[in-house]
Design an enzyme around this catalytic site. Structure first.
Site, PDB file in Angstrom:
ATOM      1  CB  THR A  81     -21.140  38.783  35.711  1.00 40.19           C
ATOM      2  OG1 THR A  81     -20.110  38.580  34.738  1.00 40.19           O
ATOM      3  CG2 THR A  81     -21.954  40.004  35.314  1.00 40.19           C
ATOM      4  CB  SER A  87     -16.209  31.740  36.416  1.00 36.19           C
ATOM      5  OG  SER A  87     -16.467  32.121  35.085  1.00 36.19           O
ATOM      6  CB  THR A 107     -22.052  33.126  33.118  1.00 29.92           C
ATOM      7  OG1 THR A 107     -21.488  34.273  32.475  1.00 29.92           O
ATOM      8  CG2 THR A 107     -23.149  33.565  34.081  1.00 29.92           C
ATOM      9  CG  ASP A 108     -16.672  34.135  31.190  1.00 35.23           C
ATOM     10  OD1 ASP A 108     -17.717  34.410  30.569  1.00 35.23           O
ATOM     11  OD2 ASP A 108     -15.735  34.953  31.343  1.00 35.23           O
TER      12      ASP A 108
END
Length: 325
Positions: free
Chosen positions: A14, A58, A90-91
């Protein structure tokens, strides 16, 4: 003044995303060099080198990709970098962080960060998170702490941090233990000293497969019964409560534990598995008797990372040593 050297790698996520056309969803397009230009203050803190190693969401990162990034990061330290920063989505940030932490045997800090708002969104948090991550990577007090995640002004240990909200800016927390430190007016402040770390050698092979299954109400055993036939070398169960499963699952787990390592963690999102509290069939005491390992405070996703690394180094016999926290 001779400024310290700092290395930054961009993997995507992101923090690197924007929409190409109005009305379209954001995708990774912003390079590390472009992101760095949004943080001019960094030039006063360090001699910064930046490389874009990938532009991926990610969820599409792999263990093999992470091993190549790890090699890059260690090379930067060998070339004199005081610290290394990696930006990514961030996932999977919590999983990436613990993957690196098990393998990062340098005193220099390796710091991961990302963003919850895309590069072109109002109030984008990427530049601020990057600046904070660089400050943490450059701080003398960050040495010998392994890998850390810096988000929203907080510093989290790799083994504790979890993404606990899907969209909020304050998406990351460290349940039970809390953040290891904070950034206050740009100053890195830790609330506790570095913890003892156990690093693993690089895996000798990467073809091992570890399954992750979640226990749920009235779940059948079909997938469990076919784990070996499907070619899996290890299994992690996200169990109920303090590490529990149904009686039917417990029966199959006993059979599997004779052939492959089985870890039972808690699916709750916080807290530890038990060791000696419950005695019913499918409880933690029963599962330990049947040959399973309890994950302690390690969440199911991180337990899978650990088991994959141990299997890759043919060190699965050391599993209990890494599940003692």
């Amino acid at each position: 003044m001779d400024l310290p050297k700092l290395a930054i790698a961009a993997l995507g996520g992101t923090v690197s995303m924007q929409a190409r056309n109005a009305g379209e969803g954001v995708i990774p397009t912003v390079s590390g060099e472009t992101l760095l230009a949004c943080v001019p203050e960094l030039a006063t803190l360090a001699r910064v080198s930046v490389e874009t190693l990938g532009l991926l969401p990610s969820a599409s990162l792999s263990f093999e990709v992470l091993l190549s990034v790890l090699s890059w990061a260690k090379y930067q330290v060998e070339q004199g970098a005081r610290g290394v920063v990696i930006t990514q989505g961030t996932d999977t940030l919590e999983e990436t962080a613990v993957f690196f932490d098990y393998l990062w045997d340098c005193d220099e800090p390796l710091v991961l960060t990302g963003a919850m708002r895309s590069a072109k969104q109002a109030g984008a948090d990427g530049p601020a998170n990057l600046l904070d991550a660089c400050r943490v990577a450059l701080a003398d007090s960050s040495r010998q702490r392994g890998v850390q995640v810096v988000m929203n002004g907080q510093i989290h240990q790799a083994d504790c941090v979890r993404k606990t909200d899907s969209l909020a800016l304050q998406a990351f927390s460290s349940p039970v233990f809390g953040p290891a430190g904070l950034l206050v007016e740009g100053v890195v402040r830790y609330s506790r000293p570095p913890a003892e770390r156990r690093c693993l050698p690089l895996p000798q092979h990467t073809t091992q497969k570890v399954a992750l299954l979640e226990a749920s109400l009235s779940a059948d055993t079909l997938l469990l019964e076919n784990i070996l036939k499907l070619g899996y070398d290890g299994l992690v169960i996200a169990g109920f409560g303090a590490g529990h499963v149904s009686a039917s699952w417990a029966e199959v787990i006993e059979q599997l534990a004779e052939k492959i390592p089985v870890i039972v963690a808690t699916r709750t999102g916080s807290g530890s598995t038990a060791q000696a509290t419950y005695g019913f069939i499918g409880s933690e005491m029963d599962l330990v008797r049947k040959g399973a390992h309890m994950a302690g405070f390690l969440c199911p996703r991180k337990a899978r990372v650990l088991l994959w690394l141990l299997l890759g180094g043919e060190r699965q016999h050391e599993l209990a040593r890494y599940l003692t926290t």
